[in-house]
Design a protein around this motif. Structure first.
Motif, PDB file in Angstrom:
ATOM      1  N   ILE A  83       0.847  -1.189   0.000  1.00  0.00           N
ATOM      2  CA  ILE A  83       0.000   0.000   0.000  1.00  0.00           C
ATOM      3  C   ILE A  83       0.885   1.243   0.000  1.00  0.00           C
ATOM      4  CG2 ILE A  83      -1.967  -1.084   1.134  1.00  0.00           C
ATOM      5  CD1 ILE A  83      -1.003   0.124   3.776  1.00  0.00           C
ATOM      6  N   GLN A  84       0.337   2.332  -0.484  1.00  0.00           N
ATOM      7  CA  GLN A  84       1.042   3.611  -0.489  1.00  0.00           C
ATOM      8  C   GLN A  84       0.668   4.362   0.774  1.00  0.00           C
ATOM      9  OE1 GLN A  84       3.085   4.434  -3.091  1.00  0.00           O
ATOM     10  NE2 GLN A  84       3.730   6.426  -2.300  1.00  0.00           N
ATOM     11  N   VAL A  85       1.665   4.648   1.594  1.00  0.00           N
ATOM     12  CA  VAL A  85       1.421   5.265   2.895  1.00  0.00           C
ATOM     13  C   VAL A  85       1.937   6.694   2.903  1.00  0.00           C
ATOM     14  CG1 VAL A  85       1.989   5.167   5.358  1.00  0.00           C
ATOM     15  CG2 VAL A  85       1.491   3.058   4.103  1.00  0.00           C
ATOM     16  N   GLY A 104       6.327  10.500  11.473  1.00  0.00           N
ATOM     17  CA  GLY A 104       6.496   9.364  10.589  1.00  0.00           C
ATOM     18  C   GLY A 104       6.897   8.106  11.331  1.00  0.00           C
ATOM     19  N   SER A 105       7.457   7.135  10.557  1.00  0.00           N
ATOM     20  CA  SER A 105       7.845   5.846  11.126  1.00  0.00           C
ATOM     21  C   SER A 105       9.360   5.713  11.143  1.00  0.00           C
ATOM     22  CB  SER A 105       7.243   4.707  10.298  1.00  0.00           C
ATOM     23  OG  SER A 105       7.738   3.456  10.718  1.00  0.00           O
ATOM     24  N   LYS A 106       9.899   5.199  12.249  1.00  0.00           N
ATOM     25  CA  LYS A 106      11.346   4.980  12.344  1.00  0.00           C
ATOM     26  C   LYS A 106      11.766   3.676  11.675  1.00  0.00           C
ATOM     27  CE  LYS A 106      12.115   7.548  16.655  1.00  0.00           C
ATOM     28  NZ  LYS A 106      12.559   7.462  18.064  1.00  0.00           N
ATOM     29  N   LYS A 107      10.895   2.663  11.713  1.00  0.00           N
ATOM     30  CA  LYS A 107      11.286   1.327  11.262  1.00  0.00           C
ATOM     31  C   LYS A 107      10.922   1.053   9.809  1.00  0.00           C
ATOM     32  CE  LYS A 107      11.203  -0.700  15.870  1.00  0.00           C
ATOM     33  NZ  LYS A 107      10.636  -1.741  16.762  1.00  0.00           N
ATOM     34  N   VAL A 108       9.868   1.687   9.310  1.00  0.00           N
ATOM     35  CA  VAL A 108       9.507   1.505   7.899  1.00  0.00           C
ATOM     36  C   VAL A 108       9.264   2.881   7.275  1.00  0.00           C
ATOM     37  CG1 VAL A 108       8.660  -0.865   7.809  1.00  0.00           C
ATOM     38  CG2 VAL A 108       7.208   0.898   8.789  1.00  0.00           C
ATOM     39  N   PRO A 109      10.330   3.608   6.968  1.00  0.00           N
ATOM     40  CA  PRO A 109      10.187   4.985   6.490  1.00  0.00           C
ATOM     41  C   PRO A 109       9.767   5.115   5.030  1.00  0.00           C
ATOM     42  CG  PRO A 109      12.506   4.371   6.586  1.00  0.00           C
ATOM     43  CD  PRO A 109      11.742   3.222   7.171  1.00  0.00           C
ATOM     44  N   HIS A 110       9.851   4.011   4.250  1.00  0.00           N
ATOM     45  CA  HIS A 110       9.519   4.101   2.832  1.00  0.00           C
ATOM     46  C   HIS A 110       8.007   4.237   2.646  1.00  0.00           C
ATOM     47  CE1 HIS A 110      10.286   0.001   4.266  1.00  0.00           C
ATOM     48  NE2 HIS A 110       9.222  -0.368   3.578  1.00  0.00           N
ATOM     49  N   LYS A 112       6.028   3.051   0.169  1.00  0.00           N
ATOM     50  CA  LYS A 112       5.348   1.799  -0.170  1.00  0.00           C
ATOM     51  C   LYS A 112       5.669   0.759   0.886  1.00  0.00           C
ATOM     52  CE  LYS A 112       4.486   1.847  -5.139  1.00  0.00           C
ATOM     53  NZ  LYS A 112       4.694   1.116  -6.415  1.00  0.00           N
ATOM     54  N   ARG A 113       4.638   0.267   1.542  1.00  0.00           N
ATOM     55  CA  ARG A 113       4.832  -0.706   2.614  1.00  0.00           C
ATOM     56  C   ARG A 113       3.876  -1.874   2.440  1.00  0.00           C
ATOM     57  NH1 ARG A 113       4.605   3.920   7.344  1.00  0.00           N
ATOM     58  NH2 ARG A 113       6.136   5.280   6.331  1.00  0.00           N
ATOM     59  N   LYS A 114       4.340  -3.029   2.844  1.00  0.00           N
ATOM     60  CA  LYS A 114       3.449  -4.175   2.875  1.00  0.00           C
ATOM     61  C   LYS A 114       2.567  -4.076   4.120  1.00  0.00           C
ATOM     62  CE  LYS A 114       6.642  -7.207   0.388  1.00  0.00           C
ATOM     63  NZ  LYS A 114       7.447  -8.445   0.428  1.00  0.00           N
ATOM     64  N   VAL A 115       1.358  -4.555   3.990  1.00  0.00           N
ATOM     65  CA  VAL A 115       0.432  -4.507   5.124  1.00  0.00           C
ATOM     66  C   VAL A 115       1.047  -5.207   6.326  1.00  0.00           C
ATOM     67  CG1 VAL A 115      -1.819  -5.284   5.982  1.00  0.00           C
ATOM     68  CG2 VAL A 115      -1.616  -4.340   3.664  1.00  0.00           C
TER      69      VAL A 115
END
Length: 254
Positions: free
Chosen positions: A58-60, A66-72, A74-77
């Motif tokens: 999904i596009q977040v 923001g997020s420290k662990k998944v900053p990109h 496009k992330r998987k659910v």
């Protein structure tokens, strides 16, 4: 490094139940320990498990810190489920403190995938409103939360809708602030909603050591004249307003 250093300080300062001099604090903390031993919601955990296995991308859009662990973007659910949602021990902690209020009306800022919302909804007697700014994540949450009659899911930026949402309440029993993770937003949300809180309301602030700004916000909330007692569990802070309490701040193991 900031959070790691703060955790060391927390570890050195934290107390157990035997150190609590306040009867109110002892009762609250002891009740939490008992709540963790017996309460389980397998139907909610099935939803969490499904999200943890979902490889859909999904596009977040991150708001605030923001997020420290998944900053990109496009992330998987399953990444969102793993890194951006509270684990069960904190779902149960939030639920427990909600139960210590009249639990008629609750507001959650930061829905995520709605797992925590489901735990809160299981105990809310009238209405839980939960707000999530990211549309893709909010739609995933709504897919299971909208089946619950006492939950209203709002997929909008908090800053845009909070004054309107607040006007829906005559009073607010429970408030969870777990979004944005900046000093400015946390203090803004707290101050907007403070007039709707009452003596038996409880507020929980998530990620109080996320950054220097969040720590500053937590210290400012602790010092507010209407705040009588706080519990610091490192991952979150719990705020009490009962006027007959002595002003005290506890750092507690969890």
């Amino acid at each position: 490094m900031f959070s790691a250093f703060q955790y060391i300080l927390y570890f050195l300062k934290k107390e157990d139940r035997h150190s609590l001099q306040s009867p109110f604090a002892f009762k609250m903390y002891d009740g939490l320990r008992n709540h963790l031993k017996i309460v389980r919601y397998p139907e909610i955990e099935k939803i969490r498990t499904a999200f943890l296995k979902d490889p859909t991308e999904i596009q977040v859009t991150d708001y605030g810190a923001g997020s420290k662990k998944v900053p990109h973007a496009k992330r998987k659910v399953k990444e969102v489920a793993q890194y951006s949602n509270s684990p069960i021990k904190y779902n149960l902690l939030y639920q427990y403190f909600l139960k210590q209020t009249p639990a008629q009306n609750a507001l959650e800022l930061g829905t995520g995938l709605g797992i925590n919302s489901a735990y809160l909804a299981a105990e809310v007697k009238n209405k839980l409103i939960t707000i999530e700014a990211d549309k893709a994540i909010c739609q995933l949450a709504a897919s299971h939360l909208e089946k619950l009659k006492n939950v209203e899911v709002v997929c909008e930026e908090i800053d845009h809708v909070l004054p309107f949402i607040a006007s829906k309440f005559t009073s607010l029993d429970f408030l969870l602030i777990d979004a944005n993770h900046t000093y400015e937003a946390t203090i803004k949300y707290f101050n907007i909603l403070l007039p709707f809180l009452h003596e038996t309301s409880i507020v929980i602030v998530g990620d109080i050591y996320w950054s220097k700004g969040m720590k500053k916000a937590w210290e400012e909330i602790k010092g507010h004249s209407k705040v009588r007692m706080t519990f610091d569990f490192f991952e979150c802070g719990v705020v009490f307003f009962k006027k007959d309490l002595q002003k005290e701040h506890y750092i507690l193991t969890y």
